[in-house]
Design a protein around this motif. Structure first.
Motif, short mmCIF file in Angstrom:
data_model
loop_
_atom_site.label_atom_id
_atom_site.label_comp_id
_atom_site.label_asym_id
_atom_site.label_seq_id
_atom_site.Cartn_x
_atom_site.Cartn_y
_atom_site.Cartn_z
N TYR A 229 8.78 17.61 -37.50
CA TYR A 229 7.72 17.45 -36.50
C TYR A 229 6.36 17.83 -37.08
CZ TYR A 229 5.12 17.95 -32.11
OH TYR A 229 4.19 17.83 -31.11
N GLU A 230 5.33 17.04 -36.76
CA GLU A 230 3.98 17.34 -37.24
C GLU A 230 2.92 17.13 -36.15
OE1 GLU A 230 3.14 15.28 -40.86
OE2 GLU A 230 4.67 16.36 -42.00
N GLY A 231 3.33 17.10 -34.90
CA GLY A 231 2.39 16.85 -33.81
C GLY A 231 1.49 18.04 -33.50
N GLU A 232 0.39 17.76 -32.82
CA GLU A 232 -0.55 18.83 -32.43
C GLU A 232 -0.04 19.60 -31.22
OE1 GLU A 232 -4.93 18.76 -30.52
OE2 GLU A 232 -4.86 17.99 -32.58
N GLU A 233 0.63 18.94 -30.31
CA GLU A 233 1.13 19.60 -29.11
C GLU A 233 2.35 20.46 -29.42
OE1 GLU A 233 1.75 18.20 -24.54
OE2 GLU A 233 3.10 17.27 -26.00
N HIS A 234 2.45 21.61 -28.76
CA HIS A 234 3.61 22.49 -28.95
C HIS A 234 4.86 21.83 -28.36
CE1 HIS A 234 2.17 23.46 -24.90
NE2 HIS A 234 3.39 23.85 -24.62
N VAL A 235 6.02 22.37 -28.73
CA VAL A 235 7.30 21.81 -28.30
C VAL A 235 8.13 22.90 -27.63
CG1 VAL A 235 9.42 20.65 -29.02
CG2 VAL A 235 7.27 20.16 -30.21
N LYS A 280 12.89 17.56 -22.79
CA LYS A 280 13.06 16.15 -23.14
C LYS A 280 12.35 15.78 -24.44
CE LYS A 280 13.66 14.44 -18.41
NZ LYS A 280 13.10 13.59 -17.33
N LYS A 281 11.23 16.43 -24.70
CA LYS A 281 10.48 16.13 -25.92
C LYS A 281 11.31 16.48 -27.15
CE LYS A 281 6.04 16.97 -28.20
NZ LYS A 281 4.69 17.58 -28.05
N LEU A 282 11.91 17.68 -27.15
CA LEU A 282 12.72 18.11 -28.29
C LEU A 282 13.99 17.27 -28.41
CD1 LEU A 282 13.22 20.07 -30.60
CD2 LEU A 282 14.16 21.70 -28.95
N GLU A 283 14.61 16.97 -27.28
CA GLU A 283 15.81 16.13 -27.31
C GLU A 283 15.47 14.72 -27.81
OE1 GLU A 283 17.50 16.32 -23.42
OE2 GLU A 283 18.42 18.28 -23.74
N GLY A 284 14.26 14.26 -27.45
CA GLY A 284 13.82 12.95 -27.92
C GLY A 284 13.61 12.91 -29.42
#
Length: 312
Positions: A229-235, A280-284
């Motif tokens: 993962y390299e996104g700006e939003e936290h997970v 859902k974000k992490l599962e995705g």
């Protein structure tokens, strides 16, 4: 990361950090650095910068923090906000200055508003007032998350953040004055069984709902995010399942085989009534937890008995 990358785990002896070290080793990573507080005071900027300059870590898991439950957060709010800000600021800035390839900052689900819509999505951050009992800690964690975002935005640093739900597992803090609800309940029921006490007192009404994640699952998710993962939003990291404090208390009572009574002290604060993360974000991204709550608690009880953690 490759298996020989130099990886610094800040807070490597704590509940979270030790689990990350275990997970990295299990996955074949061989060049892991950890420093005790005596070896490296993370609140000392000069010491931190000297460490980064000399050791040149390529990857950093920022799991070091001053942590505690409702009582500790209520009693020492100034210490919680000051020390956590110092630790975060020193490590994040040093990671930037000394060209760390990637950093993962670990926050806490307490960053979300007290009256947050459930389940809690990442986008709900800063959408309302915080829970007063852990406001100081939460503000520090929000600042760390935002620092990672802003360093990524301004300097293109590969700094990411995750927000684990309530954690439990080996190397937890079982001190009743400073611990979170899970280790506190395990200790209370264990002591009551050993001392043959007639009842166990549980803070609050027992009605609040909480989500719990075994720390080994959390560590696996952290390694997964560092690799993928390299996104700006936290997970968010969690199970997506919740249980009442009352049901948790009776589950621990049964696991420890305590035969006395459970009493709820309604004069003590409940804290936030419900706190369930949407995952859902992490599962995705391709990750999901593995350890169910009852089995996880059994594993912790076996661990503390085997290692005489709660010697009375």
């Amino acid at each position: 990361m490759n298996k020989a990358s130099k990886i610094y785990v800040a807070g490597h002896r704590g509940l979270v950090g030790s689990a990350i070290v275990r997970n990295l080793k299990d996955k074949g990573y061989t060049n892991i650095i950890g420093k005790t507080h005596k070896e490296l005071d993370l609140t000392n900027q000069l010491e931190v910068r000297k460490f980064f300059k000399e050791e040149k870590p390529e990857y950093v898991f920022l799991a070091a923090a001053r942590v505690g439950g409702i009582n500790a957060n209520n009693t020492y709010p100034a210490d919680f906000i000051y020390e956590n800000l110092e630790i975060q600021n020193n490590i994040i800035k040093a990671a930037h200055d000394f060209k760390v390839e990637k950093l993962l900052f670990l926050g806490s689900s307490c960053i979300y508003p007290k009256e947050c819509k459930q389940p809690i999505k990442e986008e709900y951050l800063l959408s309302g007032y915080l829970e007063s009992t852990n406001e100081a800690y939460a503000i520090a964690k929000i600042a760390g998350l935002k620092m990672c975002q802003f360093f990524k935005r301004q300097y293109k640093d590969n700094f990411i953040s995750c927000m684990p739900t309530n954690l439990y597992g080996p190397n937890d803090n079982f001190n009743l004055q400073t611990s979170h609800v899970m280790p506190a309940l395990i200790r209370k029921f264990y002591e009551a069984k050993v001392k043959k006490l007639p009842f166990v007192e549980v803070w609050g009404t027992g009605k609040p709902l909480r989500e719990f994640l075994h720390v080994d699952d959390m560590a696996d998710a952290c390694t997964f995010l560092m690799e993928n993962y390299e996104g700006e939003e936290h997970v968010n990291i969690g199970t997506g399942k919740e249980i009442s404090i009352s049901a948790l208390a009776y589950m621990i009572k049964d696991i420890i085989s305590y035969e006395g009574e459970v009493r709820f002290d309604k004069g003590k604060p409940d804290g936030t009534m419900r706190k369930l993360l949407e995952v859902k974000k992490l599962e995705g991204l391709g990750w999901k937890y593995k350890i169910e709550l009852e089995q996880g608690i059994k594993n912790v009880v076996e661990y503390i008995l085997k290692n005489n953690i709660l010697s009375l």
